[in-house]
Structures are given as C-alpha cells and as structure tokens.
Design a protein around this motif. Structure first.
Motif, mmCIF file in Angstrom:
data_model
loop_
_atom_site.group_PDB
_atom_site.id
_atom_site.type_symbol
_atom_site.label_atom_id
_atom_site.label_comp_id
_atom_site.label_asym_id
_atom_site.label_seq_id
_atom_site.Cartn_x
_atom_site.Cartn_y
_atom_site.Cartn_z
ATOM 1 N N SER A 124 4.185 -5.250 6.831
ATOM 2 C CA SER A 124 5.379 -5.763 6.161
ATOM 3 C C SER A 124 5.620 -4.955 4.892
ATOM 4 O O SER A 124 4.764 -4.179 4.461
ATOM 5 N N HIS A 125 6.786 -5.168 4.299
ATOM 6 C CA HIS A 125 7.141 -4.387 3.108
ATOM 7 C C HIS A 125 7.972 -5.263 2.180
ATOM 8 O O HIS A 125 9.198 -5.327 2.272
ATOM 9 N N PHE A 126 7.281 -5.971 1.283
ATOM 10 C CA PHE A 126 7.941 -6.800 0.284
ATOM 11 C C PHE A 126 7.562 -6.254 -1.089
ATOM 12 O O PHE A 126 6.420 -6.404 -1.528
ATOM 13 N N THR A 127 8.510 -5.614 -1.751
ATOM 14 C CA THR A 127 8.211 -4.925 -3.005
ATOM 15 C C THR A 127 8.977 -5.482 -4.198
ATOM 16 O O THR A 127 8.700 -5.087 -5.330
ATOM 17 N N LYS A 128 9.934 -6.382 -3.950
ATOM 18 C CA LYS A 128 10.730 -6.917 -5.053
ATOM 19 C C LYS A 128 11.290 -8.282 -4.650
ATOM 20 O O LYS A 128 11.424 -8.590 -3.464
ATOM 21 N N GLU A 163 8.079 5.410 3.979
ATOM 22 C CA GLU A 163 8.340 6.692 3.316
ATOM 23 C C GLU A 163 9.827 7.024 3.237
ATOM 24 O O GLU A 163 10.279 7.633 2.261
ATOM 25 N N LYS A 164 10.598 6.629 4.251
ATOM 26 C CA LYS A 164 11.999 7.066 4.333
ATOM 27 C C LYS A 164 13.008 5.980 3.970
ATOM 28 O O LYS A 164 14.174 6.282 3.722
ATOM 29 N N ASP A 165 12.598 4.724 3.961
ATOM 30 C CA ASP A 165 13.539 3.627 3.701
ATOM 31 C C ASP A 165 12.865 2.556 2.842
ATOM 32 O O ASP A 165 13.008 1.358 3.081
ATOM 33 N N GLY A 166 12.135 3.016 1.838
ATOM 34 C CA GLY A 166 11.259 2.136 1.071
ATOM 35 C C GLY A 166 11.944 1.107 0.199
ATOM 36 O O GLY A 166 11.284 0.193 -0.307
ATOM 37 N N ASP A 167 13.263 1.208 0.020
ATOM 38 C CA ASP A 167 13.965 0.207 -0.787
ATOM 39 C C ASP A 167 14.252 -1.074 -0.005
ATOM 40 O O ASP A 167 14.582 -2.104 -0.600
ATOM 41 N N GLU A 168 14.159 -1.006 1.308
ATOM 42 C CA GLU A 168 14.435 -2.177 2.144
ATOM 43 C C GLU A 168 13.240 -3.124 2.167
ATOM 44 O O GLU A 168 12.091 -2.727 1.955
ATOM 45 N N GLN A 169 13.531 -4.396 2.447
ATOM 46 C CA GLN A 169 12.502 -5.428 2.555
ATOM 47 C C GLN A 169 12.410 -5.863 4.016
ATOM 48 O O GLN A 169 13.433 -6.151 4.644
#
Length: 254
Positions: A124-128, A163-169
């Motif tokens: 998963s990718h939750f950064t904000k 790496e290529k779309d890291g702003d998405e959640q």
C-alpha cells in the motif's frame, strides 16, 4: 505423509499471516436496497450508523457502487479494526439490533454478501492525510497454489507506482476468507476528481523505465500465469450515510 503435504500447501498462507499479524481488518457488507424504498433505506442507515457506528473499532463508512454488475448497491464497511472487535460486532446489544431491524432491514433485500479484508502495508502507499471521495476498485482472482508467484508480481507493480506515481494514495487488501471469482485481492486507488479516470495509462512505459527495456512482456506472462482474471468497480464515499467522516489521517496511523 498426508500431514506433511497439507503443511507444505499451507506455508504461503501461514507466512502471510505471520508477516501481517498487526494489519487492519475491514468487514465489508454489500447491501441491496428495495428499489421502491431507497429514501427510507438511506435515512434508516444514516441514523443507525451515526448512533451506533461513529467511533471506536466498530465505526463504519458507507460507499455507493457506481459501476459494474453491483451498480446501485451499498458497501457498509467496518474498520480499520481487528478480529477481536468482531465479538462485539457480531453480538450487538438489544438496542442496536432493534434499531437495525426496525429502520434498515425492512427497506433492504434479504440477500447480502460479507467479506473480510486484511490491509497489506508493504504494497500500500499512504503518505499523507486525505479526504475520502472516490475509489477505483481493482479485484484480482489468484490461481490456486500461485500465491507466492503472484506476490513477486505484486512487488514489481508496487515498485513501479511508488517510483513513477508516488503522489497518489492507494491500498492493497487480501481477502481473509476465499470468496467467489475475483475476490482474492483488491487494489484501491483513492482520488478526488473523476478526471483521474481519464489520465493516460503509462504503466507499460513506466514498467520498462523501472525494470529495464523489454521486460514488460515477461511481466504480462508472469501476471497471466499467477491470476485467473480481474474485475473493476467505482465507488463513491457517502459521508451522509456513514458513522465516520471521510478524513483519513495517515500521519497519526489511522
């Protein structure tokens, strides 16, 4: 010999369980309203959730399914929570049960589907912090005994998007109890505007930029060998029907 074989077959599942013991659990119940009683259904559901499911481990969010074969149905999602919390959820007090039976159940079809999903923090990718609005749901059906091979595929996909779309959640979740076709894993993209759906698909290009020129066709073969197929839906968060708000506070661990 039989016990040894069974143990070997269970290794992928046991390893996964050990690695993700603390991951959050979500209980999703798909509800179908009586088409002639949608107003009453929504009013009863909203009042029930705001009274009984607004805080704590049994808090609930509601989503409306906007595409696919389940269009027009609702997802009643409890979580993030834990398995231990379901002792209370599955044995509600008399006031809770009476309210549901009087104000929700009479306006819904009898058939419903319940699934339990465990979060996968690694993929998963939750950064904000973000506000829940729209969800793009991508279900996958994993081939039997191909779980480990599929996890290798998922590792590669996650690396590309980070790496290529890291702003998405996005969140990755695995079904705790095997269900019918296309219900083993789900990848969920969280987005604000429907313009997200119109973005150019650059995955093949991104994949080779990350993993090397000429690698994409090999990836497709690995993907095909480890899965049966996929199914997609769009969901809309219905804060008016939910106990929880749409605020997801990643920085505080929620």
């Amino acid at each position: 010999m039989k016990k040894v074989l069974i143990t070997l077959l269970l290794i992928p599942f046991l390893m996964s369980a050990q690695e993700n013991q603390q991951e959050p659990i979500f209980m999703n119940v798909m509800l179908t309203p009586n088409p002639a009683k949608i107003t009453e259904f929504e009013a009863g559901l909203a009042a029930h959730n705001k009274k009984f499911h607004a805080t704590g481990p049994n808090a609930v969010r509601v989503y409306w399914i906007a595409s696919g074969k389940h269009s027009g149905k609702y997802i009643w999602s409890m979580g993030p929570t834990s398995w231990a919390a379901f002792d209370e959820a599955n044995n509600p007090d008399s006031a809770h049960s009476a309210d549901w039976n009087a104000n929700v159940a009479p306006y819904a079809e009898a058939n419903m589907t319940t699934t339990y999903w465990k979060g996968d923090a690694k993929h998963s990718h939750f950064t904000k912090d973000f506000e829940m609005k729209n969800l793009a749901i991508f279900y996958l059906d994993i081939k039997r005994f191909k779980e480990q091979a599929f996890m290798g595929v998922l590792d590669k996909v996650t690396k590309v998007f980070k790496e290529k779309d890291g702003d998405e959640q996005w969140g990755v979740y695995f079904n705790e109890l095997r269900s019918p076709k296309y219900q083993d894993m789900v990848w969920v993209n969280f987005f604000d505007s429907m313009a997200f759906m119109g973005r150019e698909d650059k995955f093949a290009q991104w994949y080779e930029e990350v993993h090397g020129e000429g690698t994409f066709m090999g990836f497709l073969k690995e993907f095909e060998d480890s899965t049966h197929g996929n199914y997609s839906e769009l969901w809309t968060f219905r804060e008016d029907l939910s106990g929880l708000s749409g605020q997801v506070q990643v920085t505080s661990g929620q």
